[in-house]
Write a protein that holds these residues in place. Sequence first.
Motif, PDB file in Angstrom:
ATOM      1  N   UNK A  91      31.056  45.302  46.389  1.00 37.51           N
ATOM      2  CA  UNK A  91      31.697  44.835  45.313  1.00 37.51           C
ATOM      3  C   UNK A  91      30.893  44.917  44.133  1.00 37.51           C
ATOM      4  N   UNK A  92      29.602  44.720  44.119  1.00 37.54           N
ATOM      5  CA  UNK A  92      28.864  44.715  42.914  1.00 37.54           C
ATOM      6  C   UNK A  92      28.458  46.181  42.433  1.00 37.54           C
ATOM      7  N   UNK A  93      28.589  47.242  43.819  1.00 38.41           N
ATOM      8  CA  UNK A  93      28.195  48.527  43.568  1.00 38.41           C
ATOM      9  C   UNK A  93      29.314  49.090  42.833  1.00 38.41           C
ATOM     10  N   UNK A  94      30.476  48.743  43.192  1.00 40.19           N
ATOM     11  CA  UNK A  94      31.626  49.258  42.518  1.00 40.19           C
ATOM     12  C   UNK A  94      31.897  48.937  41.015  1.00 40.19           C
ATOM     13  N   UNK A  95      30.986  47.893  40.613  1.00 42.56           N
ATOM     14  CA  UNK A  95      31.095  47.671  38.982  1.00 42.56           C
ATOM     15  C   UNK A  95      31.576  46.377  38.557  1.00 42.56           C
ATOM     16  N   UNK A  96      31.781  45.425  39.780  1.00 40.52           N
ATOM     17  CA  UNK A  96      32.425  44.014  39.543  1.00 40.52           C
ATOM     18  C   UNK A  96      31.007  43.434  38.849  1.00 40.52           C
ATOM     19  N   UNK A  97      31.534  42.558  37.725  1.00 43.98           N
ATOM     20  CA  UNK A  97      30.441  41.536  37.111  1.00 43.98           C
ATOM     21  C   UNK A  97      29.964  40.214  38.199  1.00 43.98           C
ATOM     22  N   UNK A  98      30.951  39.673  38.768  1.00 40.72           N
ATOM     23  CA  UNK A  98      30.842  38.627  39.657  1.00 40.72           C
ATOM     24  C   UNK A  98      31.612  38.772  40.644  1.00 40.72           C
ATOM     25  N   UNK A  99      31.222  38.006  41.671  1.00 44.41           N
ATOM     26  CA  UNK A  99      31.882  38.075  42.969  1.00 44.41           C
ATOM     27  C   UNK A  99      31.713  36.595  43.492  1.00 44.41           C
ATOM     28  N   UNK A 100      33.151  35.951  43.962  1.00 47.51           N
ATOM     29  CA  UNK A 100      33.074  34.658  44.492  1.00 47.51           C
ATOM     30  C   UNK A 100      34.019  34.462  45.683  1.00 47.51           C
ATOM     31  N   UNK A 101      33.837  33.703  46.538  1.00 48.24           N
ATOM     32  CA  UNK A 101      34.967  33.187  47.507  1.00 48.24           C
ATOM     33  C   UNK A 101      35.693  32.539  47.016  1.00 48.24           C
ATOM     34  N   UNK A 102      37.031  32.365  47.280  1.00 47.03           N
ATOM     35  CA  UNK A 102      38.040  31.567  46.753  1.00 47.03           C
ATOM     36  C   UNK A 102      37.729  29.937  46.875  1.00 47.03           C
ATOM     37  N   UNK A 103      37.036  29.778  48.347  1.00 51.12           N
ATOM     38  CA  UNK A 103      37.093  28.492  48.621  1.00 51.12           C
ATOM     39  C   UNK A 103      35.635  27.733  47.860  1.00 51.12           C
TER      40      UNK A 103
END
Length: 245
Positions: A91-103
């Motif tokens: 996800x971060x390689x694709x360019x997302x600024x942040x990544x979270x699990x919904x829970x």
Amino acid sequence: MLRVLIVDDEDPFRLAVEMALKLDGYAAKSYSSPEIAIDALKEESYDVMIVDFYMPGMNGIEFMLWMKEHGIDTPVIMLTAAGSETTAVEVMKAGAYEYFRKDQINTRHLASVIRSVHEKHRIARERLHIEQEQRRLHDREMELASLQMFQKTVNSLGQFVENGLASLARSMADKEVEMVGLVEKKLQDRVKGVFQELNQGIEFVAKGVKSMTDLSALVTSKIEGLKHSSGEEKYPTKESERTAV
């Protein structure tokens, strides 16, 4: 008021996030699939996007790739019901600024993340603009250096030719007097005519050189003007960038 787009196929979660963000003062809008969101993005723009990773059809990363292909650089916060280290890296390689699990997040935390992501993106865009401006100014300085080299070459060549023509003209005047004294009187007018034609040729070349040196003077004037305007252009230094950050 920040405009936030939410793309998630899980309706209860999506609608809950949209409502919470609206109550928090955001202009939030949500869609149940990337395909529907794409139609909306053709008409609207957003400050931050919250995108689910796993969705039927187009997934979150594919949606981000579509955004890049269409010149949409809105920052993305990626969410997923179940994540792993591998997924996070992808996800971060694709360019997302942040990544979270919904829970692992709550709406209040998400609102804080949105503000942070928006600020990071703003700073990144400003830095990019500064870098582009610095490159433009560097290219301009290189062009000025080339113009200065051209101007110096023209001046040197013009001076050399002018000196040569002046010396030739003096020599021609002496030779004309000498030749007229050596020939019979009936040929003197012819000799004078020949020297007159030669002198006209010299004058023609001298005028061409004069035009060239005039052009050089114009170039010099332009260079000084451009150097002055370049000196007035200001862009942030590394120190001011650190202060901004």
